[in-house]
Design an enzyme around this catalytic site. Structure first.
Site, PDB file in Angstrom:
ATOM      1  N   LYS A  91       0.857  -1.184   0.000  1.00 34.66           N
ATOM      2  CA  LYS A  91       0.000   0.000   0.000  1.00 34.66           C
ATOM      3  C   LYS A  91       0.895   1.237   0.000  1.00 34.66           C
ATOM      4  O   LYS A  91       0.703   2.192   0.751  1.00 34.66           O
ATOM      5  CB  LYS A  91      -0.920  -0.024   1.233  1.00 34.66           C
ATOM      6  N   ASP A 135      -5.134  -3.002  -2.455  1.00 37.19           N
ATOM      7  CA  ASP A 135      -6.572  -3.058  -2.692  1.00 37.19           C
ATOM      8  C   ASP A 135      -6.898  -3.556  -4.089  1.00 37.19           C
ATOM      9  O   ASP A 135      -7.880  -4.279  -4.286  1.00 37.19           O
ATOM     10  CB  ASP A 135      -7.239  -1.706  -2.421  1.00 37.19           C
ATOM     11  N   ASP A 175      -2.029 -11.498   5.252  1.00 39.03           N
ATOM     12  CA  ASP A 175      -3.072 -12.121   6.053  1.00 39.03           C
ATOM     13  C   ASP A 175      -4.408 -12.032   5.323  1.00 39.03           C
ATOM     14  O   ASP A 175      -5.140 -13.021   5.189  1.00 39.03           O
ATOM     15  CB  ASP A 175      -3.149 -11.409   7.408  1.00 39.03           C
TER      16      ASP A 175
END
Length: 468
Positions: free
Chosen positions: A232, A333, A357
């Protein structure tokens, strides 16, 4: 090395796995510590051990055999020793190098955050490895689950997993927030709310590079062609963005002859298509808005193109880059929707802890859920293989739960040990059994015409379907 751990004698019919010169030396009768697991772990382990022993017997005709050695963690350890994770359990896994475990309870009421996390951090098992591959016949919520065949390398020792945080309203967090707002943020407009809880998210070049190294090594060994850095970094530039940058740095420094980055491939391909293309023209193709950029931006793009061509066009040009492993990166994302819509464009993912995760469970959901997802925690010289699901205590001792996660983790373990024939028998036996629609309740309720088997019956069916 001790003669006993947790009061259990070391098997006299086995030998320890050794690690010499960064290579494992596996005897024909390795001692493998196992942790049965809590809740449904008891049923799962009994079924899985039968499958493991049958696979080894069928694969090697009695010439190889695992000497299983029980060690304790979780509720069983607490009941026996009043410790959730006894020191001797960790010592045993350290001494014997390779272990396997069922699901473990996360203790309530303090003392230890998570036994799984503690094991990983104590033994520095820095890579959580999660292969996610569709087995034919497994019910799936997506139209093309067969496109899913991804191995996820998730960093195991940093990011949120390190667990450094302060609770809202405590004197400690008040002191930290005051320091951050006043000293680090200079009293400016960006301020942390005074009633916040605060966590620290460290990501280092050391942690990043050893994870990415292992991911690329896996791609080389298993002839995979794409390694993707998931991050990210568009928002968290000095942690997740740095993960991306350090990953590329490691790839280009240590695996120069084996890899090409996605951006390098554009530059080289532009030159392949037009040998007369100028540096400026090439830069304009890889940076479509270059004319609107600053002079410094244009100069940097031109310098990048020249540096790539000077450094690797001789070895990667004329189409040779297409035979290399592609190292690219994707924003976290966007990867979530891409593994649903075009999972076959991804093969190996390298991720910081939290991203990994999420993405590993999202991928597992497409191939039958966590009950079908194996996992391992790997360090330099150590490997601990495990179920990726929880303990499901309400189903404990009822002989109903799907044991595939531990069984497939065992197949991973045998691959890790250099016993791939046993691993393939396990995987093929599971796939044939599911193809016959002979499954445990979790899959039977999702398929038409399925036959519901108990945990133990499912193991028996898998053994019957092993074809040596």
């Amino acid at each position: 090395m001790k003669r006993e751990y947790n009061g259990n004698a070391v098997p006299v019919d086995g030998k320890a796995i050794e690690y010499v010169g960064q290579e494992f030396k596996v005897p024909d009768n390795p001692i493998i510590p196992f942790i049965e697991g809590d809740g449904t772990g008891r049923d799962i382990w009994k079924a899985s051990r039968r499958v493991f022993d049958s696979a080894v017997e069928k694969a090697y005709g009695g010439k190889r055999k695992v000497a299983w050695f029980e060690v304790y963690a979780g509720e069983k350890a607490f009941n026996k020793f009043k410790q959730w994770l006894p020191d001797e359990t960790v010592e045993a896994i350290r001494d014997f190098r390779v272990g396997i475990k069922g699901p473990l309870t996360t203790p309530v009421g303090g003392g230890i955050r998570s036994i799984n996390v503690a094991l990983r951090q104590i033994l520095d098992l820095y890579a959580c490895v999660r292969p996610v591959r569709y087995l034919k016949g497994v019910p799936s919520p997506v139209k093309h689950p067969e496109r899913m065949d991804i191995v996820i390398f998730r960093e195991n020792t940093e990011d949120v997993y390190i667990g450094i945080e302060w609770k809202s309203g405590t004197p400690e967090v008040k002191k930290l927030i005051e320091f951050l707002n006043t000293e680090m943020l200079g009293g400016g407009p960006k301020q942390i709310r005074l009633d916040s809880g605060v966590g620290i998210k460290p990501i280092s070049p050391t942690g990043t590079k050893r994870l990415v190294r292992r991911a690329i090594q896996h791609a080389i060994l298993h002839k995979r062609k794409i390694v993707t850095l998931v991050h990210k970094g568009n928002i968290q530039k000095f942690t997740e963005g740095a993960f991306r940058d350090w990953g590329y740095e490691l790839a280009t420094q240590e695996f120069r002859n084996e890899i090409v980055t996605e951006r390098e491939s554009w530059i080289i391909d532009n030159r392949d298509r037009n040998p007369q293309i100028t540096i400026e023209q090439n830069a304009a193709l890889i940076e479509p808005g270059i004319d609107q950029g600053t002079d410094a931006f244009r100069k940097a793009a031109h310098a990048e193109v020249k540096a790539v061509l000077d450094a690797i066009y001789a070895t990667h040009g004329q189409g040779k880059w297409k035979q290399k492993i592609m190292v690219n990166d994707r924003i976290a994302d966007s990867i979530f929707q891409q593994v649903v819509t075009r999972a076959d464009e991804y093969q190996v993912l390298a991720t910081p802890n939290l991203n990994g995760d999420y993405i590993s469970d999202a991928c597992a959901g497409q191939i039958g859920g966590l009950g079908m997802a194996p996992g391992a925690n790997i360090g330099d010289g150590y490997g601990c293989f495990e179920a990726t699901h929880g303990t499901a205590p309400k189903y404990a001792d009822k002989d109903v739960i799907n044991p595939s996660s531990v069984m497939l983790s065992g197949a991973m373990m045998f691959d890790f040990m250099g016993w791939p024939e046993a691993g393939r028998l396990i995987e093929d036996g599971i796939e044939r059994t599911i193809g016959q629609k002979r499954v445990t309740y979790d899959l039977e309720r999702l398929m038409e015409g399925g036959t519901k088997l108990s945990t133990s019956e499912f193991a028996t069916a898998i053994i019957e379907n092993m074809k040596a």
